[in-house]
Scaffold this active site. Structure first.
Site, PDB file in Angstrom:
ATOM      1  CE  LYS A 295      -3.267  -1.943   2.713  1.00 38.57           C
ATOM      2  NZ  LYS A 295      -4.963  -1.593   1.801  1.00 38.57           N
TER       3      LYS A 295
ATOM      4  NE  ARG B 124     -11.317  -9.855  -1.270  1.00 40.64           N
ATOM      5  CZ  ARG B 124     -11.816  -8.982  -1.968  1.00 40.64           C
ATOM      6  NH1 ARG B 124     -12.136  -9.622  -2.705  1.00 40.64           N
ATOM      7  NH2 ARG B 124     -11.661  -7.917  -1.641  1.00 40.64           N
TER       8      ARG B 124
END
Length: 459
Positions: A238, A312
């Site tokens: 990120k 996830r």
């Protein structure tokens, strides 16, 4: 922290909630009406005015209740007055319907929340007697569960890694005589949790799966919370601005622990299981890579097209484990996608439900608990977007469309035996200070679910 009601005493001051209307002012006792008129008090939401007696000492307090429209625009708006009122014990002298009374009372308690682990904060000095008609014990329990969630999210990753999140879960289990087991590090591979291990193996702090059970009778409820204690994005690193709030990426775990505390403290007649896959998504020589194909606990293969879509993956293994017991209801909660924030902003909790009746119950609970939610669709035509061809599933479909929906569809593939499943894609952070909701970590969806549980599980 002042998250409890005060005992009733002889020197309590009446507290009047005053709507913004001439009629509301006219209904006040004569002295209070005259003083409000003289001081220009209009009943604006969250405003307050202390009414002096003949000796100059406070005789009563007026709190602005605004208009119906202003209350829709600002949750817990009247609670702002608590931090403005002088020290004293107040007793509500205005009748409210059940939901309005519960919102006012909970807002009052939560206005007293402060995160003080690293610095002392000024706290409101005004106290409230539990209003008549309110289940005060339940209100205090809800406030305590919310405070737990906020404290966990607000704690930076240096002091809230997988070890510390495990310690928080163990402390909660101990306080309610719940059973807890934790599978850590290489044991995750032995026990067939390969994707939890893959996501967390690059960090110095070992990945783990927390499994807590409570209750010995009633319907079965399994809560699954994403516990990514810090998310660098992995090898798909990120940028700095996007990494700044990643201490909150365990907000799903914090929320299910807060909800579990509420359930256990209230003694609800159900069998509760809490599963928290907790990891740090770090960068090192053994980090999982873009292009890798992982085999999940369910046996489904997953192509990794972005290591920053890791939540996830850890949830998938935990959901597969939950599904093996076929509980009456499985609920997952996660700070999962930026797409959900783009869709509904930071205040609403997007959620997905297989059963329309379950969605209806949650919506009703949300209205009663002042905990807004918004249903999103498990849209079957988008299933092809998560099927890359080289593997069963794609963890990060290209194109960026419907990001929250495709993430929910991904998770949905791992619950195959349990008919009733819901997923909440929460934010877990309040970006701007508001009444009863200071800037920082915040619970989302938990109160709505708590209110809905009697209908969801026929309690």
């Amino acid at each position: 922290m002042t998250l409890r009601f005060a005992p009733r005493s002889s020197d309590c001051l009446p507290l009047y909630l005053v709507e913004k209307s001439d009629a509301a002012l006219d209904a006040l006792p004569e002295t209070a009406r005259a003083w409000a008129t003289r001081m220009g008090f209009t009943g604006a939401l969250g405003a307050c005015l202390v009414v002096p007696g003949a000796d100059g000492a406070p005789e009563a307090a007026l709190v602005g209740y605004g208009t119906a429209e202003s209350r829709l625009r600002k949750r817990f708006g009247a609670a702002a007055a608590r931090s403005k009122l002088p020290e004293g014990t107040y007793e509500l002298a205005t009748g409210l319907d059940r939901d309005a009374l519960a919102e006012f009372a909970l807002g009052w308690l939560l206005e007293g929340y402060r995160f003080e682990r690293y610095a002392k904060q000024s706290k409101p000095k005004a106290q409230l007697v539990a209003p008549d008609g309110l289940d005060a014990t339940q209100c205090e329990i809800i406030a305590a569960g919310e405070a737990l969630t906020r404290d966990l999210i607000n704690t930076p990753a240096e002091d809230m890694g997988p070890d510390e999140l495990e310690a928080a879960a163990r402390a909660l289990a101990d306080s309610h005589k719940a059973d807890i087991t934790v599978t850590t590090g290489p044991a995750l591979l032995t026990d067939n949790h390969p994707m939890i291990h893959a996501v967390g193996r690059a960090a110095e702090r070992a990945p783990r799966l927390i499994d807590m059970r409570w209750g010995d009778s009633g319907p079965t409820l399994t809560l699954v919370g994403k516990g990514v204690c810090f998310d660098t994005g992995g090898l798909n690193l990120k940028p700095g601005g996007s990494m700044a709030l990643m201490k909150k990426d365990m907000g799903g775990a914090a929320t299910v622990l807060g909800l579990a505390q509420m359930i256990m403290s209230l003694g609800l007649k159900l069998r509760l299981r809490v599963l928290i896959p907790t990891v740090e998504n770090a960068v090192s020589g053994n980090a999982f890579r873009p292009g890798d194909i992982l085999t999940s606990r369910k046996g489904l293969t997953v192509e990794i097209n972005n290591t920053d879509a890791e939540g996830r993956l850890v949830l998938a293994d935990a959901l597969a484990l939950a599904d093996e017991e076929t509980p009456d209801l499985i609920i997952s909660m996660a700070t999962l996608t930026g797409a959900a924030r783009v869709a509904v902003g930071p205040d609403l909790s997007p959620f997905y439900a297989r059963q329309p009746a379950d969605a209806d119950a949650v919506r009703k609970g949300a209205r009663a608990a002042a905990d807004p939610v918004w249903e999103m669709p498990l849209w079957a035509p988008y299933e092809a977007m998560i099927e890359p061809g080289i593997a069963d599933l794609d963890n990060a479909p290209k194109g960026g469309f419907a990001g929250s929906i495709t993430a929910a569809l991904f998770l949905n593939r791992f619950v195959t035996e349990t008919p009733r499943y819901m997923h909440f894609d929460i934010y877990g952070w309040n970006p701007t200070a508001a009444p009863a909701r200071p800037k920082g970590g915040v619970g989302m969806g938990a109160r709505a679910l708590l209110d809905a549980l009697p209908e969801l599980l026929d309690l």
